[in-house]
Design an enzyme around this catalytic site. Structure first.
Site, PDB file in Angstrom:
ATOM      1  N   HIS A 413       0.660  -0.969   0.230  1.00  0.00           N
ATOM      2  CA  HIS A 413      -0.556   0.115  -0.413  1.00  0.00           C
ATOM      3  C   HIS A 413       0.819   1.756   0.454  1.00  0.00           C
ATOM      4  O   HIS A 413       2.005   1.356   0.235  1.00  0.00           O
ATOM      5  CB  HIS A 413      -1.089  -0.112   0.867  1.00  0.00           C
ATOM      6  CG  HIS A 413      -2.451   1.140   1.446  1.00  0.00           C
ATOM      7  ND1 HIS A 413      -2.588   2.267   2.328  1.00  0.00           N
ATOM      8  CD2 HIS A 413      -2.700   1.613   0.589  1.00  0.00           C
ATOM      9  CE1 HIS A 413      -2.991   3.002   2.083  1.00  0.00           C
ATOM     10  NE2 HIS A 413      -3.757   2.746   0.684  1.00  0.00           N
ATOM     11  N   GLU A 415      -0.176   4.916  -0.153  1.00  0.00           N
ATOM     12  CA  GLU A 415      -1.128   6.337   0.128  1.00  0.00           C
ATOM     13  C   GLU A 415       0.107   7.671  -0.036  1.00  0.00           C
ATOM     14  O   GLU A 415       1.262   7.433   0.248  1.00  0.00           O
ATOM     15  CB  GLU A 415      -1.739   6.413   1.297  1.00  0.00           C
ATOM     16  CG  GLU A 415      -2.590   7.814   2.099  1.00  0.00           C
ATOM     17  CD  GLU A 415      -3.189   7.817   0.487  1.00  0.00           C
ATOM     18  OE1 GLU A 415      -4.350   7.278   0.510  1.00  0.00           O
ATOM     19  OE2 GLU A 415      -3.482   8.901  -0.568  1.00  0.00           O
ATOM     20  N   HIS A 483      -6.305   4.136  -6.015  1.00  0.00           N
ATOM     21  CA  HIS A 483      -7.338   4.722  -5.805  1.00  0.00           C
ATOM     22  C   HIS A 483      -7.298   6.507  -6.129  1.00  0.00           C
ATOM     23  O   HIS A 483      -6.148   7.051  -6.112  1.00  0.00           O
ATOM     24  CB  HIS A 483      -7.323   4.639  -4.474  1.00  0.00           C
ATOM     25  CG  HIS A 483      -7.581   3.392  -4.603  1.00  0.00           C
ATOM     26  ND1 HIS A 483      -9.327   3.291  -3.340  1.00  0.00           N
ATOM     27  CD2 HIS A 483      -7.835   2.041  -4.512  1.00  0.00           C
ATOM     28  CE1 HIS A 483      -9.612   1.499  -3.532  1.00  0.00           C
ATOM     29  NE2 HIS A 483      -8.935   0.875  -4.366  1.00  0.00           N
ATOM     30  N   GLU A 484      -8.461   6.621  -5.922  1.00  0.00           N
ATOM     31  CA  GLU A 484      -8.475   8.440  -6.487  1.00  0.00           C
ATOM     32  C   GLU A 484      -7.612   9.167  -7.693  1.00  0.00           C
ATOM     33  O   GLU A 484      -6.753  10.292  -7.390  1.00  0.00           O
ATOM     34  CB  GLU A 484      -8.176   9.743  -5.294  1.00  0.00           C
ATOM     35  CG  GLU A 484      -8.424   8.955  -3.739  1.00  0.00           C
ATOM     36  CD  GLU A 484      -7.977   7.577  -2.992  1.00  0.00           C
ATOM     37  OE1 GLU A 484      -9.386   7.308  -2.422  1.00  0.00           O
ATOM     38  OE2 GLU A 484      -7.128   7.514  -2.905  1.00  0.00           O
ATOM     39  N   GLU A 502     -10.031   2.908  -8.573  1.00  0.00           N
ATOM     40  CA  GLU A 502     -11.222   2.565  -7.630  1.00  0.00           C
ATOM     41  C   GLU A 502     -11.796   3.974  -8.999  1.00  0.00           C
ATOM     42  O   GLU A 502     -13.062   3.953  -9.636  1.00  0.00           O
ATOM     43  CB  GLU A 502     -11.157   3.289  -6.806  1.00  0.00           C
ATOM     44  CG  GLU A 502     -12.198   3.691  -5.246  1.00  0.00           C
ATOM     45  CD  GLU A 502     -11.778   4.328  -4.262  1.00  0.00           C
ATOM     46  OE1 GLU A 502     -12.535   4.573  -3.124  1.00  0.00           O
ATOM     47  OE2 GLU A 502     -11.022   5.741  -4.313  1.00  0.00           O
ATOM     48  N   GLU A 508     -16.492   1.293   0.425  1.00  0.00           N
ATOM     49  CA  GLU A 508     -16.160   2.331   1.895  1.00  0.00           C
ATOM     50  C   GLU A 508     -16.542   2.757   2.472  1.00  0.00           C
ATOM     51  O   GLU A 508     -17.534   3.546   3.070  1.00  0.00           O
ATOM     52  CB  GLU A 508     -14.656   2.403   1.465  1.00  0.00           C
ATOM     53  CG  GLU A 508     -14.403   3.890   0.124  1.00  0.00           C
ATOM     54  CD  GLU A 508     -12.972   4.040   0.389  1.00  0.00           C
ATOM     55  OE1 GLU A 508     -12.182   3.188   0.233  1.00  0.00           O
ATOM     56  OE2 GLU A 508     -12.921   5.361   0.186  1.00  0.00           O
TER      57      GLU A 508
HETATM   58  C1  NOJ Z   1      -8.781   5.880   0.682  1.00  0.00           C
HETATM   59  C2  NOJ Z   1      -9.099   4.430  -0.621  1.00  0.00           C
HETATM   60  O1  NOJ Z   1     -10.371   4.580  -1.621  1.00  0.00           O
HETATM   61  C3  NOJ Z   1      -9.498   3.746   0.943  1.00  0.00           C
HETATM   62  O2  NOJ Z   1      -9.596   2.324   0.000  1.00  0.00           O
HETATM   63  C4  NOJ Z   1      -8.398   3.909   1.858  1.00  0.00           C
HETATM   64  O3  NOJ Z   1      -7.657   2.496   2.650  1.00  0.00           O
HETATM   65  C5  NOJ Z   1      -7.784   4.996   2.356  1.00  0.00           C
HETATM   66  N1  NOJ Z   1      -7.693   6.037   1.211  1.00  0.00           N
HETATM   67  C6  NOJ Z   1      -6.648   5.407   2.688  1.00  0.00           C
HETATM   68  O4  NOJ Z   1      -5.541   5.632   1.848  1.00  0.00           O
END
Ligand code: NOJ
Ligand code: CA
Length: 705
Positions: A413, A415, A483-484, A502, A508
């Protein structure tokens, strides 16, 4: 004099060409017809009809440029070429194992009628259920550098169609869909109400995003999007309510410009898919066909898979990403007020690895494993994460060895909290780290405002960033789930390691906000998923009472519908999103998630209506088994499914995971029943879906089970 005659002859030839070409400027395939014309001012225009009915009337094409006069009029045609193609190709993974690419093509070469004329080509393709076109800036005799300040592409519709839309937000697609006539679109109203979205940027009250799904009063379905978005910003659409016209709104950069091009350059394709059957929209492979073939030569390492994750427990507030939360919290008098709960600790991760190994789930995602989460977003800070430093309670080596011993793959992961610039600086380090510790895939994320500051998630800079990450990941044989990101445009054909994203409102939202309406998943395939697979994270079994601090929160589907989503929401990377204990409470229903494939040989869209229902059947890759997902919106639904797609010479056992009597998404979402029945290709099954419900079926030949 001689010179004059030559000029006269030339202009006769040119005029002659133009007249002779009026008829030639049409292309037809099946029921779809496209016409190109220059209007008397030399403005390029096109029209589209379907079954002899105009669906896009005279619409202009062109550009506004910084420091140059616009390229929107005064053109003449120098040449027109026609060609056609009918071929098939095999995707690395997909909904079907073979894809037909059948089109007629028309290329119009334009030149300005002026001193220092500039050149512009437009390529049109007509497919069986749609059209596409792209602009080409050929090498010019003068300037080859263009700053686009506006793309002037129009899609002039013929009525105030019903639209399934989300606001034209430069930074987020995470909205529920509004269904309204085009004339009722109010992006600001929706943006204002969407307080659960981290960053919202909607400057135009009447702009919406693509894929835009439309339905006409006569029952035609029209889908507008783009394909092969490379080195250019995403296209949104401005709605002109007075004329039912749509015009391209490109997402700007920090300076307000839209795109920087160097000729020769091709823009993304603008796509219009049309049919009188909604199912044909979902069946269309036009967007994939418009993307270039894989740039990755060896693709055996790209493997569709399912995964579980240390994730939902954080989303629902049972544990945290941040390690600081791991410290027990005491008040001034030393009294314990909250106990530590960092999710990504070694013991907890091992629990997930054990669960995955026991149930044949290929991967485990762990979020919150690395330092930085104490203050990770909302502060526009640049170096939040370094992507390689674990928290002290996450023993990376021990976890790597343990996962390997259980034959489970760990999913990384990363982020970035929107700081794409610092991620780019770390990319090599981050991917080498994944290679070193055997991570075959990474989930990336871009929560928050983008750095470089002033850039948007959907602008040209970020489009290039996402593609650079795809390329870098390919170099390191890593699969990407972003994601995003901006919504996809079929680029997974070119980068098959770009396995999911995503870029929409996922499951979520049911964890931390008012969630997604029961109709949401019946719209997503017609909108967000038109461009590519979605990491929606289905499979929530504990549908109520999971959110610490908010007992009233619930998922807006039944349990059976959560199963059906594994078939109706296509993705080669599918999460079993709930916590292990919630699956252990329903081992019989979890069996479907264990069995359902993530890669397919064939797909049949059995029935579909955006906003109401979808039923899809898919045949597993290299398998004789079929899987069906049927979902409905807030209304109960009874449907009959003819199994005529089954092999005529075989008999099968169908295991039906259905809503039980009395089930509904609101009061009794967890009521389901599982039945087995013998079926053949002559069988017709009746499925009864509860309000907000669904059904999932596995149909296996008798001799193979
Ligand atoms: C948004 C993501 O869509 C989600 O899956 C993730 O857990 C959080 N950001 C933290 O990165
Ligand atoms: Ca509905």
């Amino acid at each position: 004099m001689i010179k004059k005659i030559v000029v006269l002859l030339l202009s006769i030839t040119t005029t002659g060409n133009v007249i002779a070409q009026t008829n030639k400027n049409e292309v037809t395939l099946n029921q779809v017809k496209l016409g190109f014309a220059l209007n008397p001012n030399g403005v390029p225009t096109y029209t589209v009809s379907y079954k002899d009915k105009v669906i896009i009337q005279n619409s202009s094409l062109g550009f506004k440029l910084a420091d140059q006069r616009p390229m929107d009029a005064g053109f003449e045609i120098t040449n027109i070429e026609k060609t056609a193609k009918n071929e098939s190709w095999k995707p690395v993974w997909g909904e079907t194992n073979t894809i037909q690419n059948h089109y007629e093509e028309l290329t119009v070469h334009l030149k300005e009628k002026s001193e220092k004329p500039r050149l512009l080509d437009i390529i049109f393709r007509v497919f069986e259920n749609g059209i596409a076109f792209r602009y080409i800036f050929p090498k010019q005799t003068e300037l080859n550098y263009f700053i686009i300040t506006d793309e002037l592409t129009e899609f002039n519709l013929t009525g105030d169609h019903k639209a399934f839309w989300i606001p034209g937000d430069y930074d987020s697609n995470e909205y529920i869909y509004t269904t309204s006539p085009l004339s009722q679109i109010d992006a600001w109203k929706v943006q204002k109400a969407a307080t659960d979205i981290a960053v919202r940027t909607v400057p135009d009250q009447f702009a919406v995003q693509t894929p835009l799904m439309l339905k006409t009063a006569e029952g035609l379905y029209i889908n507008i999007h783009e394909a092969a978005l490379i080195n250019y910003p995403a296209m949104q659409l401005h709605v002109n309510k007075a004329t039912n016209g749509l015009s391209s709104n490109l997402v700007p950069d920090a300076l307000g410009n839209k795109a920087y091009l160097h000729a020769p350059f091709s823009t993304p394709w603008r796509t219009v898919i049309v049919s009188d059957k909604a199912a044909d929209i979902l069946d269309s492979k036009m967007i994939l066909n418009l993307n270039e073939p894989s740039v990755i030569a060896e693709t055996e390492w790209i493997k569709p898979m399912k995964f579980v994750g240390v994730w939902w427990e954080m989303q629902t507030g049972k544990s945290t990403w941040s390690y600081a939360e791991n410290m027990d919290k005491v008040d001034r008098n030393g009294k314990l007020i909250a106990s530590g709960k960092h999710g990504a600790n070694t013991a907890n991760v091992k629990k997930y690895i054990d669960f995955a190994a026991k149930n044949g789930i290929g991967g485990v995602l762990v979020e919150g494993w690395n330092t930085g989460w104490e203050d990770w977003f909302g502060n526009w800070k640049e170096e939040v994460f370094d992507f390689v430093t674990p928290y002290p309670d996450f023993d990376l080596k021990e976890i790597t060895v343990y996962a390997q011993s259980k034959n489970v793959k760990m999913i990384m992961h990363n982020e970035t909290s929107g700081s794409a610039s610092s991620y780019e600086r770390q990319l090599d380090t981050a991917f080498c780290f994944m290679n070193k510790f055997n991570y075959p895939a990474v989930k990336t994320g871009y929560v928050g405002k983008i750095i470089p500051r002033g850039e948007h998630h959907d602008g040209q800079w970020m489009v290039n960033h996402f593609n650079r990450v795809n390329q870098k990941a390919a170099d390191h044989k890593v699969m990407i789930d972003v994601h995003e990101a901006m919504r996809p445009t079929g680029l997974h054909r070119t980068y098959p390691n770009f396995i999911a994203s995503e870029a929409g409102r996922g499951n979520e939202y049911n964890a931390f906000s008012n969630g997604n309406a029961p109709e949401h998943e019946t719209i997503l395939p017609f909108t967000r998923l038109m461009g590519g697979p979605m990491d929606y994270t289905p499979g929530i079994f504990k549908l109520k009472g999971y959110a610490s601090g908010d007992p009233g929160r619930q998922v807006h589907t039944t349990l059976a519908k959560q199963l059906a989503l594994y078939v109706t929401l296509y993705s080669p990377l599918q999460m079993a999103a709930d916590c292990p204990e919630n699956y252990e409470a329903h081992p019989d229903a979890f069996q479907f998630i264990k069995d359902v494939p993530t890669d397919w040989d064939d797909t049949k869209i059995i029935e579909a209506e955006p906003g109401d229902y979808i039923t899809i059947a898919r045949k597993g890759k290299n398998s004789q088994a079929w899987y069906i997902g049927a979902i409905t919106d807030e209304n109960a639904r009874k449907t009959k499914i003819a199994l005529s797609f089954l092999d005529k010479d075989k008999s099968y056992i169908a295991t039906v995971y259905a809503d039980a009597k009395g089930a509904d998404w609101k009061e009794h979402p967890e009521l389901y029943k599982i039945t087995k029945t013998k079926v053949t290709s002559a069988s017709v099954l009746t499925l009864e879906l509860a309000p907000g419900g669904g059904a999932a079926l596995e149909i296996v030949p008798v001799d193979s089970k």
